[in-house]
Write a protein that holds these residues in place. Sequence first.
Motif, mmCIF file in Angstrom:
data_model
loop_
_atom_site.group_PDB
_atom_site.id
_atom_site.type_symbol
_atom_site.label_atom_id
_atom_site.label_comp_id
_atom_site.label_asym_id
_atom_site.label_seq_id
_atom_site.Cartn_x
_atom_site.Cartn_y
_atom_site.Cartn_z
ATOM 1 N N PRO A 104 50.133 66.876 -30.981
ATOM 2 C CA PRO A 104 49.711 65.608 -30.367
ATOM 3 C C PRO A 104 48.896 64.741 -31.324
ATOM 4 C CG PRO A 104 49.267 67.470 -28.928
ATOM 5 C CD PRO A 104 49.627 68.035 -30.257
ATOM 6 N N ALA A 105 48.273 65.391 -32.329
ATOM 7 C CA ALA A 105 47.568 64.714 -33.429
ATOM 8 C C ALA A 105 46.250 64.084 -33.014
ATOM 9 C CB ALA A 105 48.470 63.656 -34.076
ATOM 10 N N LEU A 106 45.702 64.472 -31.869
ATOM 11 C CA LEU A 106 44.465 63.859 -31.380
ATOM 12 C C LEU A 106 43.218 64.627 -31.806
ATOM 13 C CD1 LEU A 106 45.670 62.996 -27.759
ATOM 14 C CD2 LEU A 106 45.531 61.466 -29.740
ATOM 15 N N SER A 107 43.387 65.876 -32.175
ATOM 16 C CA SER A 107 42.242 66.698 -32.551
ATOM 17 C C SER A 107 42.733 67.832 -33.428
ATOM 18 C CB SER A 107 41.544 67.251 -31.309
ATOM 19 O OG SER A 107 40.432 68.046 -31.659
ATOM 20 N N SER A 108 41.793 68.517 -34.087
ATOM 21 C CA SER A 108 42.215 69.608 -34.963
ATOM 22 C C SER A 108 41.355 70.858 -34.838
ATOM 23 C CB SER A 108 42.192 69.147 -36.421
ATOM 24 O OG SER A 108 40.870 68.937 -36.861
ATOM 25 N N SER A 109 40.319 70.811 -34.048
ATOM 26 C CA SER A 109 39.437 71.974 -33.951
ATOM 27 C C SER A 109 39.248 72.370 -32.492
ATOM 28 C CB SER A 109 38.080 71.685 -34.604
ATOM 29 O OG SER A 109 37.502 70.545 -34.028
ATOM 30 N N LYS A 110 38.487 73.416 -32.287
ATOM 31 C CA LYS A 110 38.307 73.958 -30.947
ATOM 32 C C LYS A 110 37.780 72.910 -29.990
ATOM 33 C CE LYS A 110 35.575 77.360 -28.381
ATOM 34 N NZ LYS A 110 34.590 78.449 -28.452
ATOM 35 N N ARG A 111 38.426 72.792 -28.832
ATOM 36 C CA ARG A 111 37.998 71.853 -27.807
ATOM 37 C C ARG A 111 37.441 72.549 -26.577
ATOM 38 N NH1 ARG A 111 36.717 66.722 -28.780
ATOM 39 N NH2 ARG A 111 38.442 65.264 -28.633
ATOM 40 N N GLY A 112 37.892 73.757 -26.301
ATOM 41 C CA GLY A 112 37.489 74.399 -25.063
ATOM 42 C C GLY A 112 38.312 73.872 -23.904
ATOM 43 N N VAL A 113 37.654 73.602 -22.784
ATOM 44 C CA VAL A 113 38.366 73.131 -21.587
ATOM 45 C C VAL A 113 37.773 71.804 -21.129
ATOM 46 C CG1 VAL A 113 38.963 75.456 -20.849
ATOM 47 C CG2 VAL A 113 36.862 74.423 -20.021
ATOM 48 N N LEU A 114 38.625 70.966 -20.569
ATOM 49 C CA LEU A 114 38.185 69.682 -20.052
ATOM 50 C C LEU A 114 37.315 69.913 -18.824
ATOM 51 C CD1 LEU A 114 38.387 66.588 -20.314
ATOM 52 C CD2 LEU A 114 40.364 66.689 -18.766
ATOM 53 N N LEU A 115 36.130 69.337 -18.856
ATOM 54 C CA LEU A 115 35.157 69.555 -17.782
ATOM 55 C C LEU A 115 35.091 68.373 -16.824
ATOM 56 C CD1 LEU A 115 33.122 71.651 -16.843
ATOM 57 C CD2 LEU A 115 31.425 70.613 -18.351
ATOM 58 N N GLY A 116 35.333 67.181 -17.340
ATOM 59 C CA GLY A 116 35.255 66.010 -16.492
ATOM 60 C C GLY A 116 35.126 64.761 -17.333
ATOM 61 N N GLU A 117 34.652 63.667 -16.695
ATOM 62 C CA GLU A 117 34.467 62.419 -17.421
ATOM 63 C C GLU A 117 33.196 61.716 -16.941
ATOM 64 O OE1 GLU A 117 37.039 59.112 -14.969
ATOM 65 O OE2 GLU A 117 38.056 60.188 -16.594
ATOM 66 N N VAL A 118 32.653 60.921 -17.845
ATOM 67 C CA VAL A 118 31.403 60.221 -17.578
ATOM 68 C C VAL A 118 31.621 59.114 -16.546
ATOM 69 C CG1 VAL A 118 29.589 58.788 -18.595
ATOM 70 C CG2 VAL A 118 30.531 60.734 -19.888
ATOM 71 N N SER A 124 22.643 56.509 -24.829
ATOM 72 C CA SER A 124 23.071 55.106 -24.913
ATOM 73 C C SER A 124 24.448 54.970 -25.555
ATOM 74 C CB SER A 124 22.051 54.298 -25.719
ATOM 75 O OG SER A 124 22.027 54.711 -27.075
ATOM 76 N N LYS A 125 24.892 56.015 -26.246
ATOM 77 C CA LYS A 125 26.199 55.945 -26.915
ATOM 78 C C LYS A 125 27.326 56.486 -26.034
ATOM 79 C CE LYS A 125 24.413 56.175 -31.626
ATOM 80 N NZ LYS A 125 24.433 56.915 -32.922
ATOM 81 N N LEU A 126 26.978 56.981 -24.844
ATOM 82 C CA LEU A 126 28.011 57.461 -23.931
ATOM 83 C C LEU A 126 28.518 56.310 -23.076
ATOM 84 C CD1 LEU A 126 26.430 60.840 -22.743
ATOM 85 C CD2 LEU A 126 28.001 60.434 -24.640
ATOM 86 N N GLU A 127 29.815 56.347 -22.748
ATOM 87 C CA GLU A 127 30.438 55.264 -21.997
ATOM 88 C C GLU A 127 31.179 55.821 -20.790
ATOM 89 O OE1 GLU A 127 33.059 53.364 -24.684
ATOM 90 O OE2 GLU A 127 31.469 52.490 -25.930
ATOM 91 N N PRO A 128 31.295 55.026 -19.721
ATOM 92 C CA PRO A 128 32.091 55.455 -18.566
ATOM 93 C C PRO A 128 33.532 55.772 -18.986
ATOM 94 C CG PRO A 128 30.770 53.541 -17.995
ATOM 95 C CD PRO A 128 30.623 53.730 -19.473
ATOM 96 N N GLY A 129 34.062 56.856 -18.430
ATOM 97 C CA GLY A 129 35.415 57.276 -18.762
ATOM 98 C C GLY A 129 35.502 58.239 -19.934
ATOM 99 N N GLN A 130 34.390 58.421 -20.657
ATOM 100 C CA GLN A 130 34.400 59.314 -21.806
ATOM 101 C C GLN A 130 34.568 60.761 -21.333
ATOM 102 O OE1 GLN A 130 31.174 58.384 -24.385
ATOM 103 N NE2 GLN A 130 31.745 59.890 -25.957
ATOM 104 N N LYS A 131 35.453 61.520 -22.004
ATOM 105 C CA LYS A 131 35.762 62.878 -21.588
ATOM 106 C C LYS A 131 34.643 63.844 -22.004
ATOM 107 C CE LYS A 131 39.850 61.704 -20.073
ATOM 108 N NZ LYS A 131 40.124 61.643 -18.597
#
Length: 854
Positions: free
Chosen positions: A311-325, A393-400
Amino acid sequence: MPSDVLPRPELLAPAGNRECLRAAVENGADAVYFGLNCGFNARARATNIESAELPEIMAFLHHRGVKGFVTLNTLAFSDELPELELLVRQIALADVDAVLVQDLGVVRLVRAICPELAIHASTQMTLTSAECIQVAEEMGIERVVLPRELSIPEIARLRKSTNVELEAFVHGALCVAYSGQCLTSESLGGRSANRGQCAQACRLPYDLICDGDDVDLGPQKYLLSPQDLAAYELTPDLIAAGVCSFKIEGRLKTPEYVANITHHYRTAIDAAIGGKPVQFTRDEVREMELSFSRGFSPGWLKGDDHKMLVPALSSSKRGVLLGEVIRTQSSRVEIRLTGPVARGDGVVFAGDRTANAEQGGRVYMVLAGGRPVESASGGIVELEFQRDALDLSKLEPGQKLWKTDDPQLTARLRKTFTGPDPLRKRPVFLRVQAIAGKPMVIEATLAGSGGIQSVHAQVESAEPLPLATRHIIRHDFLQEQLSRLGNTVYELAQLDAEIVGGPMVPLSVLSKLRHDLVGQLDRLTQRPRLRQLADPSALSELRSAVQLTANDTAGVGLHEPRLQVLCRTLAQLTAVARDAELNRRAMNDGSVVYADFQDIREYRDAVRIAHDANLTIFLATPRIQKPDELGLFHAIGKHGADGILVRNLAGLRFYTQRGIPVVADYSLNATNELTAEYLQQQGAGRITASYDLNRDQLLNLVSAVPPRWLEVVVHQHMPMFHMEHCVFCAVLSPGTNKTNCGRPCDSHAVQLRDRVGSEHPLHADVGCRNTLFNSVPQSAAEVVPSLIECGVRDFRLEFLSEIPSEIPRTLKLYRELLAGQIRAEAVWRQLNASNRVGVTRGTLEERRNPLAIL
């Protein structure tokens, strides 16, 4: 295939250290594979095992009914062979069950030292077809670790064509390049993947350039980084296809990872063998992902799907999706959960990793409805982190938000292999003979399976059993007493008893018999097999054979140094032919021009152009030959060329059987005299020295074999990644594989730009496999005089994207170098000045910085 005829496959787990060994054993592995810290294994960065510990390690494994395989899966250089011989002897005497080997010469050495020691061909040997595997079987290899690039139908076809055991990876990291054929780390940093020092350049970001223009791929930066393999759902299909061993990747992973993944595949195999569906809950899959995951995929097992694979979006360990801001307020982050979260969990907020824009930390507090809770599984919660851990302050709504660590899961996994008592037990079958007036006899059997031998023990009471006056021995009494095996590694599976004449037995006698029986089983299971080893030195005898050949052929075929030229386009070949007409003597001395074209239909024209110019021409095969691709060899062979440049064992066998001259190319990995002699015995007229050799190692090889055997490439763009994965299809086509991609490789010139700005050319071959070449050509001009002095006479230049007008100058410089008319430094300097990207001394320079790639 009906479940009742499915054979039980071996579950093979990785072990990078002793703790991983215990984790694998306690969680259901049938075998483990590990490397030694003295080298010669493809995971040099793992802790690995001390060679002096081998007897103890193997005694532990065999005591637990588990096999142990040692990885010797790197290339070996000539000056290392004596050390390797001593190591193989140590391995054989320690009762190691098998060694995994890449190097053909090492296969010969192991077989000569100890014929009883099983040899498994590492995936680094790149045995992709039945024809390749047949050659390996003739060398005495008992099992082949299949390349990850094979699909299940391809594996099934191989199973029907060979008697060799087939082992397949089922879980873990996927290399984007064919194992044993990746030269990226070597090319860019002098740290060879074929020597266990992969720098993982495939996990770095790249920009794509198409026809000279940058292509905006948005967040797709990791164009060569595959998702991880997870084939648990395919367990029944893999067993039905004939896979005898399910291999888990991960000798660089933690013991918790080993415990976790081994346990789940033990469950999957047992379910499949029992005729039950292999189904994991979402929570079970999350557990596997938390141990390590770049995202799970079936890899190539279901066939090629290049977009899914990378998919080319990442290259290292991500773990599991927990939610979104949802939003941030004060010191808290409001999250819409898609998975469970608890206090202490490690998390990371998605961001641009290339710009170091990701933030993460441990959850200090979880609040649901404004109240602190230990954990939550869904809905909307607030997460609080330690002060100054994040810049909210650097986090945004919708951020995973991703969970990267679960301390509760880690603690649970550690309990499986850190406790004082063994969790996994060996079933023991007992037969008791209790006859009044005779000694009591207890026979014990540990069943053998998968290469583990069955074990039989017997104990007998010192005195005859008396007649019972009150308590006659009963079956249930024996069952209860003899099942008390405590913290041993055994558990009673079945007890058969012959009770005659109403005997009785004191508890003290029965207890002693049980104790003695356990002691006897312990000794028998840990006793190493006796193996016959060659004496005095198998290596000396093998080397003597090489030397005899050298003496017999001394002075045969001597000639002046000559230049071989490889072209990748008809225009380049035409330029070489024209140059030959102007320099007739230079190309009329037995020199060869090689054609290595993407479109093999152009080979007919290549042969015609060469023959019209009175040139000898050899055509190059692809590096990989998969099942059903034997027709490519027939197609290449029908064009009337003078010979073939072969790049795999199948091609070598195919053309030599037909009496067609062949040169063995670098991809056959000749780094020592034992490999070189084997290839020469198989019919290779010359052998291209491996690109893994540095200057000193190459000179050692030259001194160890008749120099006329060798051909040395002295000018080339190093082929770095050689991949089943097609970048053209993944990002320049709406299709998913070669059946529907529209072949953008035919009409577009593509480069990948790395982090330092180098633009590396990407080419596809006739099988739609991609090769990424180093943008900078490397010249070994400075080692040529030493090679000539040592007797080497055949030198090769390889052109990649050079325009025809550049070719005569390069040919002239190297001809003058071979004739001693120009100094090596002058060649390198002039080439550097005339080339837009410069020229590097590359792998044959005297000293290199192995950290350059990082």
